[in-house]
Scaffold this motif. Structure first.
Motif, PDB file in Angstrom:
ATOM      1  N   VAL A 106     -22.304  93.696 -52.939  1.00 16.22           N
ATOM      2  CA  VAL A 106     -22.748  93.710 -54.339  1.00 16.22           C
ATOM      3  C   VAL A 106     -21.812  94.627 -55.141  1.00 16.22           C
ATOM      4  O   VAL A 106     -21.161  95.490 -54.560  1.00 16.22           O
ATOM      5  CB  VAL A 106     -24.207  94.231 -54.472  1.00 16.22           C
ATOM      6  CG1 VAL A 106     -25.197  93.277 -53.826  1.00 16.22           C
ATOM      7  CG2 VAL A 106     -24.348  95.633 -53.887  1.00 16.22           C
ATOM      8  N   PRO A 107     -21.735  94.427 -56.461  1.00 17.60           N
ATOM      9  CA  PRO A 107     -20.894  95.325 -57.269  1.00 17.60           C
ATOM     10  C   PRO A 107     -21.429  96.760 -57.228  1.00 17.60           C
ATOM     11  O   PRO A 107     -22.639  96.960 -57.159  1.00 17.60           O
ATOM     12  CB  PRO A 107     -21.011  94.766 -58.691  1.00 17.60           C
ATOM     13  CG  PRO A 107     -21.695  93.448 -58.580  1.00 17.60           C
ATOM     14  CD  PRO A 107     -22.404  93.401 -57.277  1.00 17.60           C
ATOM     15  N   VAL A 108     -20.516  97.724 -57.264  1.00 13.00           N
ATOM     16  CA  VAL A 108     -20.917  99.136 -57.266  1.00 13.00           C
ATOM     17  C   VAL A 108     -20.319  99.815 -58.501  1.00 13.00           C
ATOM     18  O   VAL A 108     -19.104  99.820 -58.695  1.00 13.00           O
ATOM     19  CB  VAL A 108     -20.428  99.863 -55.994  1.00 13.00           C
ATOM     20  CG1 VAL A 108     -20.799 101.341 -56.056  1.00 13.00           C
ATOM     21  CG2 VAL A 108     -21.028  99.222 -54.749  1.00 13.00           C
ATOM     22  N   VAL A 109     -21.192 100.335 -59.351  1.00  9.95           N
ATOM     23  CA  VAL A 109     -20.751 101.088 -60.523  1.00  9.95           C
ATOM     24  C   VAL A 109     -20.863 102.561 -60.160  1.00  9.95           C
ATOM     25  O   VAL A 109     -21.879 102.997 -59.606  1.00  9.95           O
ATOM     26  CB  VAL A 109     -21.637 100.789 -61.757  1.00  9.95           C
ATOM     27  CG1 VAL A 109     -21.211 101.639 -62.946  1.00  9.95           C
ATOM     28  CG2 VAL A 109     -21.585  99.301 -62.093  1.00  9.95           C
ATOM     29  N   ILE A 110     -19.807 103.318 -60.444  1.00 15.16           N
ATOM     30  CA  ILE A 110     -19.824 104.713 -60.018  1.00 15.16           C
ATOM     31  C   ILE A 110     -19.459 105.645 -61.160  1.00 15.16           C
ATOM     32  O   ILE A 110     -18.505 105.390 -61.894  1.00 15.16           O
ATOM     33  CB  ILE A 110     -18.925 104.885 -58.770  1.00 15.16           C
ATOM     34  CG1 ILE A 110     -19.041 106.268 -58.178  1.00 15.16           C
ATOM     35  CG2 ILE A 110     -17.505 104.531 -59.037  1.00 15.16           C
ATOM     36  CD1 ILE A 110     -18.560 106.325 -56.744  1.00 15.16           C
ATOM     37  N   ARG A 111     -20.285 106.665 -61.344  1.00 21.64           N
ATOM     38  CA  ARG A 111     -20.024 107.669 -62.362  1.00 21.64           C
ATOM     39  C   ARG A 111     -20.000 109.023 -61.664  1.00 21.64           C
ATOM     40  O   ARG A 111     -20.964 109.435 -61.032  1.00 21.64           O
ATOM     41  CB  ARG A 111     -21.106 107.621 -63.432  1.00 21.64           C
ATOM     42  CG  ARG A 111     -20.975 108.657 -64.522  1.00 21.64           C
ATOM     43  CD  ARG A 111     -21.906 109.812 -64.283  1.00 21.64           C
ATOM     44  NE  ARG A 111     -21.776 110.853 -65.303  1.00 21.64           N
ATOM     45  CZ  ARG A 111     -22.465 111.974 -65.277  1.00 21.64           C
ATOM     46  NH1 ARG A 111     -23.317 112.208 -64.309  1.00 21.64           N
ATOM     47  NH2 ARG A 111     -22.294 112.876 -66.207  1.00 21.64           N
ATOM     48  N   LEU A 112     -18.827 109.646 -61.718  1.00 23.06           N
ATOM     49  CA  LEU A 112     -18.644 110.939 -61.056  1.00 23.06           C
ATOM     50  C   LEU A 112     -18.251 111.993 -62.082  1.00 23.06           C
ATOM     51  O   LEU A 112     -17.443 111.726 -62.961  1.00 23.06           O
ATOM     52  CB  LEU A 112     -17.476 110.855 -60.058  1.00 23.06           C
ATOM     53  CG  LEU A 112     -17.668 110.213 -58.698  1.00 23.06           C
ATOM     54  CD1 LEU A 112     -16.381 110.375 -57.891  1.00 23.06           C
ATOM     55  CD2 LEU A 112     -18.826 110.851 -57.957  1.00 23.06           C
ATOM     56  N   GLN A 113     -18.817 113.158 -61.952  1.00 20.96           N
ATOM     57  CA  GLN A 113     -18.381 114.293 -62.774  1.00 20.96           C
ATOM     58  C   GLN A 113     -18.528 115.560 -61.935  1.00 20.96           C
ATOM     59  O   GLN A 113     -19.312 115.572 -61.000  1.00 20.96           O
ATOM     60  CB  GLN A 113     -19.250 114.424 -64.021  1.00 20.96           C
ATOM     61  CG  GLN A 113     -18.797 113.622 -65.238  1.00 20.96           C
ATOM     62  CD  GLN A 113     -17.341 113.818 -65.603  1.00 20.96           C
ATOM     63  OE1 GLN A 113     -16.756 114.871 -65.337  1.00 20.96           O
ATOM     64  NE2 GLN A 113     -16.729 112.792 -66.181  1.00 20.96           N
ATOM     65  N   ARG A 131     -19.903 118.208 -53.465  1.00 20.94           N
ATOM     66  CA  ARG A 131     -18.629 117.977 -54.143  1.00 20.94           C
ATOM     67  C   ARG A 131     -18.329 116.487 -54.220  1.00 20.94           C
ATOM     68  O   ARG A 131     -18.703 115.713 -53.344  1.00 20.94           O
ATOM     69  CB  ARG A 131     -17.507 118.713 -53.406  1.00 20.94           C
ATOM     70  CG  ARG A 131     -17.774 120.214 -53.241  1.00 20.94           C
ATOM     71  CD  ARG A 131     -16.578 120.915 -52.608  1.00 20.94           C
ATOM     72  NE  ARG A 131     -15.879 120.084 -51.648  1.00 20.94           N
ATOM     73  CZ  ARG A 131     -15.917 120.281 -50.327  1.00 20.94           C
ATOM     74  NH1 ARG A 131     -16.624 121.262 -49.813  1.00 20.94           N
ATOM     75  NH2 ARG A 131     -15.228 119.497 -49.521  1.00 20.94           N
ATOM     76  N   CYS A 132     -17.611 116.100 -55.280  1.00 17.00           N
ATOM     77  CA  CYS A 132     -17.317 114.686 -55.501  1.00 17.00           C
ATOM     78  C   CYS A 132     -16.493 114.070 -54.368  1.00 17.00           C
ATOM     79  O   CYS A 132     -16.644 112.897 -54.053  1.00 17.00           O
ATOM     80  CB  CYS A 132     -16.578 114.497 -56.830  1.00 17.00           C
ATOM     81  SG  CYS A 132     -17.631 114.879 -58.243  1.00 17.00           S
ATOM     82  N   ASP A 133     -15.615 114.867 -53.734  1.00 17.48           N
ATOM     83  CA  ASP A 133     -14.796 114.305 -52.658  1.00 17.48           C
ATOM     84  C   ASP A 133     -15.648 113.988 -51.417  1.00 17.48           C
ATOM     85  O   ASP A 133     -15.420 112.998 -50.725  1.00 17.48           O
ATOM     86  CB  ASP A 133     -13.626 115.231 -52.304  1.00 17.48           C
ATOM     87  CG  ASP A 133     -14.066 116.642 -51.970  1.00 17.48           C
ATOM     88  OD1 ASP A 133     -14.997 117.153 -52.647  1.00 17.48           O
ATOM     89  OD2 ASP A 133     -13.514 117.247 -51.034  1.00 17.48           O
TER      90      ASP A 133
END
Ligand code: GDP
Ligand code: MN
Length: 387
Positions: free
Chosen positions: A343-350, A324-326
């Motif tokens: 460092v930068p963190v790019v996050i894609r959640l679905q 689960r995303c949580d």
């Protein structure tokens, strides 16, 4: 799992496959004493690392006196050995095989692998063995013989005759080669090998057939029933980050790019690596945290990615199904708190509990870059890497 040459030769001895007499040394003095024990020259000193091409890299040397054994051993031990298979940084040599030198008349090639396309066991052999077998295979493939064996019925005398004929062996060697091939096949099956290779298999001046080199890889999926082989594992030879990841059952492979990524599901992880490539960047790792990952596994995965100094940006791409995303968000926040993100963190959640996951990330006060979808994520990675 890879094992060392000296360990493969130990297995060969147990299966009555002829190998030269040899012993393991970890110091020049020990090499000197073992050469004395062998009692005749030349003696061959062979670096024991999990990589081939040692001959070309200076990791296999002939010595003709005890003093030479000592000086050759001192020159190889403790230093990185660079071969065509190690990469430019090389592999540190910790052990040497001190072996009786042979009077070689001919170098042959022999290997056994599972052939996926036919679901059979394939024996590959060539008269043109030795250090340039890759070239032989590429330029004169007709010099390579391939024999397929049905694993259900096993090896038959006809297979051995076919290989002996293909190798053009003289009559006195046909019987010896059949016994050797049968024993190798048995070893291959019994120890769940994914590769067994002898290059070179030599014909000596005395007319014997001896395995001068030995390479064995064991199928990792069979290690649970290969307890004796598991003792051969040498963690010094493994990538430190992969070793760390294996402690937490994370499917992690260290790569040489600069975009760290954490994904759930092997297919999505592969697609994410493609995405990173198409954005003009290069992945620093493969990491599938798996469907059933808990916050602790996510935390460990994130920590391992962060400890790779090549990583310039991290992409987290999670489709919340079973994971689960949580739960993911909690793991990331815990890891970030403990390790600190530099460092930068790019996050894609679905997916499942995506809103809750986003809330946790937003409330954490961490500087995370949210991507709407995969294209958006790729664009953001490209922008950061381009800076
Ligand atoms: P690799 O280069 O890592 O595959 O190491 P090998 O064990 O195959 O050794 C490389 C080469 O060293 C062989 O192809 C042989 O030509 C040579 N070599 C190894 N042992 C002996 C030996 O006992 N006598 C002689 N004359 N040459 C040897
Ligand atoms: Mn070899």
């Amino acid at each position: 799992m890879k094992i060392h040459e000296y360990q493969a030769k130990e297995l060969f001895r147990k299966h009555s496959i002829p190998v030269p007499e040899g012993y393991i040394a970890t110091s020049p003095d020990e090499a000197f004493a073992l050469a004395e024990k062998l009692g005749r020259f030349p003696v061959v000193i062979k670096a024991q690392v999990h990589a081939g091409g040692r001959g070309k890299g200076g990791g296999v040397k002939l010595a003709r006196s005890l003093e030479e054994v000592r000086s050759v051993a001192a020159a190889i031990l403790g230093r990185p050995l660079v071969t065509p298979q190690t990469g430019p940084e090389g592999k540190k040599v910790r052990k040497l095989l001190v072996e009786q030198g042979l009077d070689i008349r001919q170098e042959l090639y022999l290997s056994i692998i599972p052939d996926r396309s036919t679901a059979k066991i394939m024996i590959i052999a060539s008269r043109a063995g030795g250090m340039d077998i890759e070239e032989v295979a590429a330029i004169t493939p007709e010099k390579i013989i391939k024999v397929l064996i049905n694993p259900l019925t096993g090896i038959e005398p006809g297979h051995c005759r076919e290989i002996a004929a293909g190798l053009n062996l003289i009559d006195s060697l046909v019987e010896k080669s059949s016994t050797l091939i049968k024993n190798l096949y048995k070893l291959f099956i019994e120890t769940d090998c994914s590769l067994l290779e002898i290059n070179p298999l030599v014909i000596t001046a005395q007319g014997d057939l001896i395995a001068l080199d030995a390479k064995i890889d064991i199928d990792d999926n069979a290690l649970f029933r290969q307890k004796d082989i598991l003792k051969y594992r040498d963690t010094d030879e493994e990538d430190p980050l992969e070793l760390e990841a294996s402690k937490y059952n994370l499917n992690y492979i260290n790569l040489d790019g600069n975009v760290g990524n954490m994904v759930n599901g092997a297919g999505l992880a592969m697609a994410t690596m493609d995405l990173i490539k198409s954005a003009g960047a290069s992945p620093a790792n493969f990491l599938d945290v798996g469907g059933g990952a808990n916050a602790e596994m996510v935390e460990n995965g994130f920590r391992i990615i962060l400890s790779d100094s090549n990583v310039k940006v991290i992409l987290i791409n999670i489709f919340g199904g079973i994971l689960r995303c949580d739960v993911l968000a909690e793991g990331v926040v815990q890891a970030a708190r403990k390790t600190g993100i530099n460092v930068p963190v790019v996050i894609r959640l679905q997916g499942t509990n995506v809103e809750k996951g986003r809330e946790i990330l937003a409330a954490s006060g961490l500087n995370l870059i949210t991507a709407e979808d995969l294209n958006d994520a790729a664009g953001k990675i490209a922008e950061i890497i381009g800076k």
